[in-house]
Design a protein around this motif. Structure first.
Motif, PDB file in Angstrom:
ATOM      1  N   PHE A 334       0.840  -1.198   0.000  1.00  0.00           N
ATOM      2  CA  PHE A 334       0.000   0.000   0.000  1.00  0.00           C
ATOM      3  C   PHE A 334       0.874   1.247   0.000  1.00  0.00           C
ATOM      4  O   PHE A 334       0.558   2.241  -0.664  1.00  0.00           O
ATOM      5  CB  PHE A 334      -0.939  -0.006   1.209  1.00  0.00           C
ATOM      6  CG  PHE A 334      -2.027  -1.039   1.123  1.00  0.00           C
ATOM      7  CD1 PHE A 334      -3.271  -0.710   0.605  1.00  0.00           C
ATOM      8  CD2 PHE A 334      -1.801  -2.338   1.536  1.00  0.00           C
ATOM      9  CE1 PHE A 334      -4.280  -1.661   0.508  1.00  0.00           C
ATOM     10  CE2 PHE A 334      -2.798  -3.303   1.449  1.00  0.00           C
ATOM     11  CZ  PHE A 334      -4.042  -2.959   0.932  1.00  0.00           C
ATOM     12  N   ASN A 335       1.969   1.212   0.762  1.00  0.00           N
ATOM     13  CA  ASN A 335       2.897   2.349   0.761  1.00  0.00           C
ATOM     14  C   ASN A 335       3.429   2.611  -0.643  1.00  0.00           C
ATOM     15  O   ASN A 335       3.588   3.763  -1.063  1.00  0.00           O
ATOM     16  CB  ASN A 335       4.067   2.075   1.703  1.00  0.00           C
ATOM     17  CG  ASN A 335       3.641   1.945   3.150  1.00  0.00           C
ATOM     18  OD1 ASN A 335       2.590   2.439   3.550  1.00  0.00           O
ATOM     19  ND2 ASN A 335       4.457   1.263   3.947  1.00  0.00           N
ATOM     20  N   ASP A 336       3.700   1.538  -1.381  1.00  0.00           N
ATOM     21  CA  ASP A 336       4.246   1.683  -2.730  1.00  0.00           C
ATOM     22  C   ASP A 336       3.218   2.228  -3.722  1.00  0.00           C
ATOM     23  O   ASP A 336       3.566   2.932  -4.666  1.00  0.00           O
ATOM     24  CB  ASP A 336       4.765   0.329  -3.235  1.00  0.00           C
ATOM     25  CG  ASP A 336       5.969  -0.174  -2.442  1.00  0.00           C
ATOM     26  OD1 ASP A 336       6.632   0.650  -1.786  1.00  0.00           O
ATOM     27  OD2 ASP A 336       6.233  -1.394  -2.478  1.00  0.00           O
ATOM     28  N   LYS A 337       1.948   1.907  -3.483  1.00  0.00           N
ATOM     29  CA  LYS A 337       0.911   2.285  -4.450  1.00  0.00           C
ATOM     30  C   LYS A 337       0.323   3.667  -4.202  1.00  0.00           C
ATOM     31  O   LYS A 337      -0.251   4.275  -5.113  1.00  0.00           O
ATOM     32  CB  LYS A 337      -0.217   1.247  -4.433  1.00  0.00           C
ATOM     33  CG  LYS A 337       0.191  -0.108  -4.997  1.00  0.00           C
ATOM     34  CD  LYS A 337      -0.954  -1.109  -4.905  1.00  0.00           C
ATOM     35  CE  LYS A 337      -0.547  -2.460  -5.475  1.00  0.00           C
ATOM     36  NZ  LYS A 337      -1.627  -3.470  -5.357  1.00  0.00           N
ATOM     37  N   LEU A 338       0.428   4.177  -2.965  1.00  0.00           N
ATOM     38  CA  LEU A 338      -0.184   5.458  -2.620  1.00  0.00           C
ATOM     39  C   LEU A 338       0.874   6.512  -2.345  1.00  0.00           C
ATOM     40  O   LEU A 338       1.811   6.276  -1.576  1.00  0.00           O
ATOM     41  CB  LEU A 338      -1.067   5.315  -1.376  1.00  0.00           C
ATOM     42  CG  LEU A 338      -2.332   4.464  -1.505  1.00  0.00           C
ATOM     43  CD1 LEU A 338      -2.959   4.256  -0.126  1.00  0.00           C
ATOM     44  CD2 LEU A 338      -3.330   5.120  -2.450  1.00  0.00           C
ATOM     45  N   ASP A 339       0.710   7.681  -2.955  1.00  0.00           N
ATOM     46  CA  ASP A 339       1.623   8.778  -2.640  1.00  0.00           C
ATOM     47  C   ASP A 339       1.392   9.290  -1.229  1.00  0.00           C
ATOM     48  O   ASP A 339       2.332   9.734  -0.563  1.00  0.00           O
ATOM     49  CB  ASP A 339       1.423   9.919  -3.645  1.00  0.00           C
ATOM     50  CG  ASP A 339       1.981   9.583  -5.012  1.00  0.00           C
ATOM     51  OD1 ASP A 339       2.742   8.600  -5.127  1.00  0.00           O
ATOM     52  OD2 ASP A 339       1.648  10.302  -5.987  1.00  0.00           O
ATOM     53  N   ILE A 340       0.131   9.258  -0.764  1.00  0.00           N
ATOM     54  CA  ILE A 340      -0.169   9.685   0.603  1.00  0.00           C
ATOM     55  C   ILE A 340      -1.473   9.050   1.070  1.00  0.00           C
ATOM     56  O   ILE A 340      -2.448   8.971   0.318  1.00  0.00           O
ATOM     57  CB  ILE A 340      -0.259  11.229   0.712  1.00  0.00           C
ATOM     58  CG1 ILE A 340      -0.610  11.645   2.146  1.00  0.00           C
ATOM     59  CG2 ILE A 340      -1.282  11.785  -0.275  1.00  0.00           C
ATOM     60  CD1 ILE A 340      -0.578  13.150   2.384  1.00  0.00           C
ATOM     61  N   LEU A 341      -1.471   8.589   2.306  1.00  0.00           N
ATOM     62  CA  LEU A 341      -2.684   8.174   3.004  1.00  0.00           C
ATOM     63  C   LEU A 341      -2.833   9.137   4.173  1.00  0.00           C
ATOM     64  O   LEU A 341      -2.021   9.155   5.100  1.00  0.00           O
ATOM     65  CB  LEU A 341      -2.577   6.735   3.502  1.00  0.00           C
ATOM     66  CG  LEU A 341      -3.736   6.228   4.381  1.00  0.00           C
ATOM     67  CD1 LEU A 341      -5.066   6.349   3.656  1.00  0.00           C
ATOM     68  CD2 LEU A 341      -3.488   4.794   4.836  1.00  0.00           C
ATOM     69  N   TYR A 342      -3.888   9.940   4.129  1.00  0.00           N
ATOM     70  CA  TYR A 342      -4.088  11.040   5.077  1.00  0.00           C
ATOM     71  C   TYR A 342      -5.379  10.804   5.845  1.00  0.00           C
ATOM     72  O   TYR A 342      -6.426  10.534   5.246  1.00  0.00           O
ATOM     73  CB  TYR A 342      -4.166  12.357   4.298  1.00  0.00           C
ATOM     74  CG  TYR A 342      -4.441  13.594   5.120  1.00  0.00           C
ATOM     75  CD1 TYR A 342      -3.390  14.407   5.547  1.00  0.00           C
ATOM     76  CD2 TYR A 342      -5.736  13.983   5.425  1.00  0.00           C
ATOM     77  CE1 TYR A 342      -3.638  15.568   6.278  1.00  0.00           C
ATOM     78  CE2 TYR A 342      -5.998  15.137   6.155  1.00  0.00           C
ATOM     79  CZ  TYR A 342      -4.949  15.924   6.577  1.00  0.00           C
ATOM     80  OH  TYR A 342      -5.184  17.071   7.298  1.00  0.00           O
TER      81      TYR A 342
END
Length: 396
Positions: A334-342
């Motif tokens: 998920f870290n690799d696929k998303l620029d930011i999780l806010y």
């Protein structure tokens, strides 16, 4: 004028009610703003009350000489108004938090809109609203900067088999620069609102105009659809999988294709982000994290009740791994696929402890999350600040 009656009125009461409503008029000749107070910016007439005192107290006034009992229902508290000899009702509330609050007049037991205030679609109906300014906060105020536009349009949804409305924000210079394409933020409202929420109460256009002018946000298109979606033959309500599947279908098969066909949108998942408040935050959690390859630009989850148990069996713990397989056990993907999780929440929101607990769980399992909290409860001032913060972090 139109008045929103909460309950069905018996035919025998019609003459009485009509005669009563004749007197529900804004106070003009009789009302003056008290010394030291200001007229609420949400008033129809800026020389009238509701009036806001420096400490946040609000004075309401109403001329209704034939009424027997008048109250103000504001932020979960009901205040009894007092009538003078001229039939003028008034009350001054306790100090209120800064921000936007829905309220109602209660006339002899009937909830109606205040004719002195603008009405807004919230709480699942048209309601009065009061916007209490916050000292030192002007990021959503109109300024002498280039302005974008909120464009309203209708489209036919193959999911609901109905015509639906959507609001689209286009950034300053959109029409003047036809060679430029833009990233898109898809943003959702809460359970009591619709596509008007972010465009009106949320002041999204002013927030983006000011950020873009200051160079703090990338010029972007923002799509504001109606998140209440039904599908013939499908029982879809709240946070259940059926409801989320219907929302996903509407977004993926109707809304996104509409935006990408009719507006100059940059191609690729890195130019697409999804956010939402309350119910819309839950929709973002489900749809965004189940499809992170579609919204690489980022996910913004504001004040969702999902983490606090909404949509779960009584007493059951919220299990993110059950809803989003791999969110804890394969967090790096998920870290690799998303620029930011806010994720954000109000500091006085009853959801804050459950939200903080989940943030700890995410981080302990290696999921990268940016968390923010802002003064306030479950209300628009928190969500305005959430958007203001989130918009500066996406599409960089």
């Amino acid at each position: 004028m139109m008045y929103d009656l909460k309950i069905t009125v018996q035919r025998s009461l019609y003459p009485w009610l009509i005669s009563l409503l004749i007197f529900l008029v804004p106070i003009q000749a009789f009302s003056q703003v008290p010394a030291g107070a200001i007229s609420a910016p949400t008033n129809i007439n800026q020389n009238d009350c509701p009036c806001i005192f420096p400490d946040g107290r609000v004075m309401f006034k109403l001329e209704a000489p034939e009424a027997d009992h008048v109250q103000i229902d504001l932020v979960g508290k009901v205040y009894d108004m007092q009538k003078n000899e001229e039939g003028m009702w008034s009350v001054t509330t306790d100090p209120q938090e800064a921000g936007f609050h829905y309220y109602s007049l209660v006339m002899d037991g009937y909830k109606v809109a205040d004719p002195a205030s603008e009405s807004f679609y919230g709480m699942g109906r048209m309601a009065s609203g009061i916007d209490i300014p916050e000292e030192g906060i002007d990021f959503y105020s109109p300024k002498d900067v280039p302005h974008g536009e909120i464009r309203s349009r209708s489209y036919f949804s193959n999911t609901s088999e109905t015509w639906r409305d959507i609001n689209i924000y286009t950034p300053p210079g959109y029409d003047e620069n036809p060679q430029i394409s833009y990233p898109v933020l898809y943003i959702q409202h809460g359970g009591g609102e619709d596509e008007r929420g972010w465009a009106v109460q949320g002041k999204l256009n002013m927030i983006l105009d000011n950020l873009i002018a200051e160079g703090k946000a990338v010029p972007m298109i923002v799509a504001i659809p109606d998140g209440h979606v039904s599908k013939p033959g499908v029982e879809a309500q709240g946070y259940n999988d059926a409801a989320m599947a219907v929302f996903r279908e509407e977004l993926f098969e109707n809304v996104i294709p509409l935006v990408e066909e009719h507006y100059r949108v940059k191609a690729g998942a890195e130019h697409r982000a999804l956010a939402g408040l309350s119910m819309g935050g839950g929709q973002t959690f489900y749809t965004g994290l189940r499809n992170p390859d579609i919204f690489k630009g980022g996910l913004g989850i504001f004040s969702t009740g999902l983490f606090g148990g909404i949509g779960r069996a009584e007493g059951s713990e919220f299990d993110p791994e059950e809803i989003i397989p791999g969110i804890l056990t394969q967090s790096q993907s998920f870290n690799d696929k998303l620029d930011i999780l806010y994720i954000s929440v109000g500091e006085q929101d009853q959801r804050i402890e459950a939200t903080k607990k989940l943030i700890e769980t995410f981080r302990e399992n290696g999921l990268e999350v940016e968390f923010a909290s802002f003064p306030g409860g479950h209300e628009w001032q928190v969500w305005r600040k959430s958007l203001h913060d989130f918009a500066q972090k996406i599409f960089r």
